[in-house]
Design a protein around this motif. Structure first.
Motif, mmCIF file in Angstrom:
data_model
loop_
_atom_site.group_PDB
_atom_site.id
_atom_site.type_symbol
_atom_site.label_atom_id
_atom_site.label_comp_id
_atom_site.label_asym_id
_atom_site.label_seq_id
_atom_site.Cartn_x
_atom_site.Cartn_y
_atom_site.Cartn_z
ATOM 1 N N PHE A 292 11.097 -19.887 -20.056
ATOM 2 C CA PHE A 292 12.601 -20.100 -20.681
ATOM 3 C C PHE A 292 13.177 -18.698 -20.248
ATOM 4 N N THR A 293 14.388 -18.497 -20.333
ATOM 5 C CA THR A 293 15.450 -17.583 -20.063
ATOM 6 C C THR A 293 15.207 -16.621 -21.607
ATOM 7 N N VAL A 294 14.971 -15.307 -21.446
ATOM 8 C CA VAL A 294 14.996 -14.361 -22.513
ATOM 9 C C VAL A 294 15.878 -13.447 -22.339
ATOM 10 N N LYS A 295 16.302 -12.846 -23.574
ATOM 11 C CA LYS A 295 17.181 -11.593 -23.458
ATOM 12 C C LYS A 295 15.919 -10.483 -23.224
ATOM 13 N N LEU A 296 16.297 -9.463 -22.494
ATOM 14 C CA LEU A 296 15.507 -8.256 -22.265
ATOM 15 C C LEU A 296 15.515 -7.425 -23.395
ATOM 16 N N ILE A 297 14.465 -7.131 -24.055
ATOM 17 C CA ILE A 297 14.526 -5.888 -25.194
ATOM 18 C C ILE A 297 13.599 -4.602 -24.728
ATOM 19 N N LYS A 298 14.214 -3.702 -24.612
ATOM 20 C CA LYS A 298 13.435 -2.573 -24.312
ATOM 21 C C LYS A 298 13.337 -1.345 -25.204
ATOM 22 N N GLY A 299 12.496 -0.381 -25.211
ATOM 23 C CA GLY A 299 12.238 0.407 -26.043
ATOM 24 C C GLY A 299 11.567 0.511 -27.394
ATOM 25 N N GLN A 300 12.180 1.205 -28.458
ATOM 26 C CA GLN A 300 11.572 1.070 -29.825
ATOM 27 C C GLN A 300 11.683 -0.140 -30.474
ATOM 28 N N GLN A 301 12.682 -1.023 -30.186
ATOM 29 C CA GLN A 301 12.694 -2.171 -30.942
ATOM 30 C C GLN A 301 11.522 -3.098 -30.243
ATOM 31 N N ALA A 302 11.205 -3.044 -28.934
ATOM 32 C CA ALA A 302 10.203 -3.940 -28.535
ATOM 33 C C ALA A 302 8.827 -3.313 -28.698
ATOM 34 N N LYS A 303 8.632 -2.013 -28.994
ATOM 35 C CA LYS A 303 7.553 -1.328 -29.434
ATOM 36 C C LYS A 303 7.144 -1.984 -30.921
ATOM 37 N N MET A 304 8.145 -2.025 -31.882
ATOM 38 C CA MET A 304 8.085 -2.411 -33.316
ATOM 39 C C MET A 304 7.826 -3.545 -33.133
ATOM 40 N N ALA A 305 8.311 -4.710 -32.261
ATOM 41 C CA ALA A 305 8.052 -5.961 -32.334
ATOM 42 C C ALA A 305 6.501 -6.258 -31.820
ATOM 43 N N GLY A 306 6.217 -5.334 -31.101
ATOM 44 C CA GLY A 306 4.789 -5.481 -30.549
ATOM 45 C C GLY A 306 3.717 -5.223 -31.589
ATOM 46 N N MET A 307 3.891 -4.218 -32.097
ATOM 47 C CA MET A 307 2.977 -3.574 -33.397
ATOM 48 C C MET A 307 3.114 -4.621 -34.410
ATOM 49 N N SER A 308 4.047 -5.101 -34.746
ATOM 50 C CA SER A 308 4.036 -6.251 -35.993
ATOM 51 C C SER A 308 3.427 -7.420 -35.342
ATOM 52 N N MET A 309 3.691 -7.829 -34.163
ATOM 53 C CA MET A 309 2.897 -8.875 -33.502
ATOM 54 C C MET A 309 1.426 -8.923 -33.617
ATOM 55 N N ILE A 310 0.882 -7.493 -33.236
ATOM 56 C CA ILE A 310 -0.354 -7.174 -33.152
ATOM 57 C C ILE A 310 -0.850 -7.051 -34.642
ATOM 58 N N ALA A 311 -0.245 -6.720 -35.735
ATOM 59 C CA ALA A 311 -0.701 -6.587 -37.054
ATOM 60 C C ALA A 311 -0.889 -8.209 -37.392
ATOM 61 N N LEU A 312 -0.034 -9.179 -37.164
ATOM 62 C CA LEU A 312 -0.031 -10.442 -37.546
ATOM 63 C C LEU A 312 -1.112 -11.204 -37.012
ATOM 64 N N SER A 313 -1.384 -10.912 -35.844
ATOM 65 C CA SER A 313 -2.638 -11.570 -34.931
ATOM 66 C C SER A 313 -4.028 -10.992 -35.520
ATOM 67 N N LEU A 314 -3.952 -9.711 -35.919
ATOM 68 C CA LEU A 314 -5.385 -9.184 -36.323
ATOM 69 C C LEU A 314 -5.556 -9.831 -37.773
ATOM 70 N N LEU A 315 -4.448 -9.854 -38.502
ATOM 71 C CA LEU A 315 -4.733 -10.426 -39.934
ATOM 72 C C LEU A 315 -5.196 -11.962 -39.781
ATOM 73 N N LEU A 316 -4.624 -12.573 -38.808
ATOM 74 C CA LEU A 316 -5.155 -13.947 -38.703
ATOM 75 C C LEU A 316 -6.374 -13.998 -38.250
#
Length: 135
Positions: free
Chosen positions: A100-124
């Motif tokens: 699907f088409t997505v908006k490109l997010i770069k920089g600090q916002q994407a890095k924070m989203a990646g860190m929160s996704m990592i934290a959530l997946s490690l918690l699970l």
């Protein structure tokens, strides 16, 4: 003036591949318990009550472990995507095609989203590991 938003277009073939993988995973989940039953009944227990109870406990333990591992597969996929997002600092990660088409997010916002996704997946994953240890 704000820069124009950049979009990454979706690929229909990737969407079809994702659907095939999702349905194969669901088919695996549906057939896991009958497969476990079949493999365990190759050597059926004796007709005594204690043997049947031991067989049932063994089946319960094996089923818990197998379904725990099966539930961990999508979490590991989510962790892998999050790690790629964290390293590339962009959503979607570099060289990753989406259905699907997505908006490109770069920089600090994407890095924070990646860190929160990592934290959530490690918690699970730790939750799944805790459930497997207590099985």
């Amino acid at each position: 003036m704000k820069d124009q938003d950049e979009f990454v277009t979706g690929d229909k073939q990737v969407g079809k591949n994702w659907l095939i993988l999702i349905f194969l995973y669901l088919l695996l989940l549906i057939w896991l318990e009958p497969l476990i039953d079949f493999l365990l009944t190759l050597n059926p227990p004796d007709k005594e009550l204690s043997a049947i109870k031991a067989f049932n406990q063994k089946k319960t333990y094996i089923t818990t472990v197998v379904f725990g591992i099966a539930r961990s597969l999508p979490i590991l996929l989510f962790l892998w995507i999050a790690y790629r997002i964290f390293l590339s600092e962009r959503i979607p990660p570099k060289d990753m095609r989406l259905p699907f088409t997505v908006k490109l997010i770069k920089g600090q916002q994407a890095k924070m989203a990646g860190m929160s996704m990592i934290a959530l997946s490690l918690l699970l994953l730790f939750r799944e590991l805790y459930m497997l240890v207590n099985a």
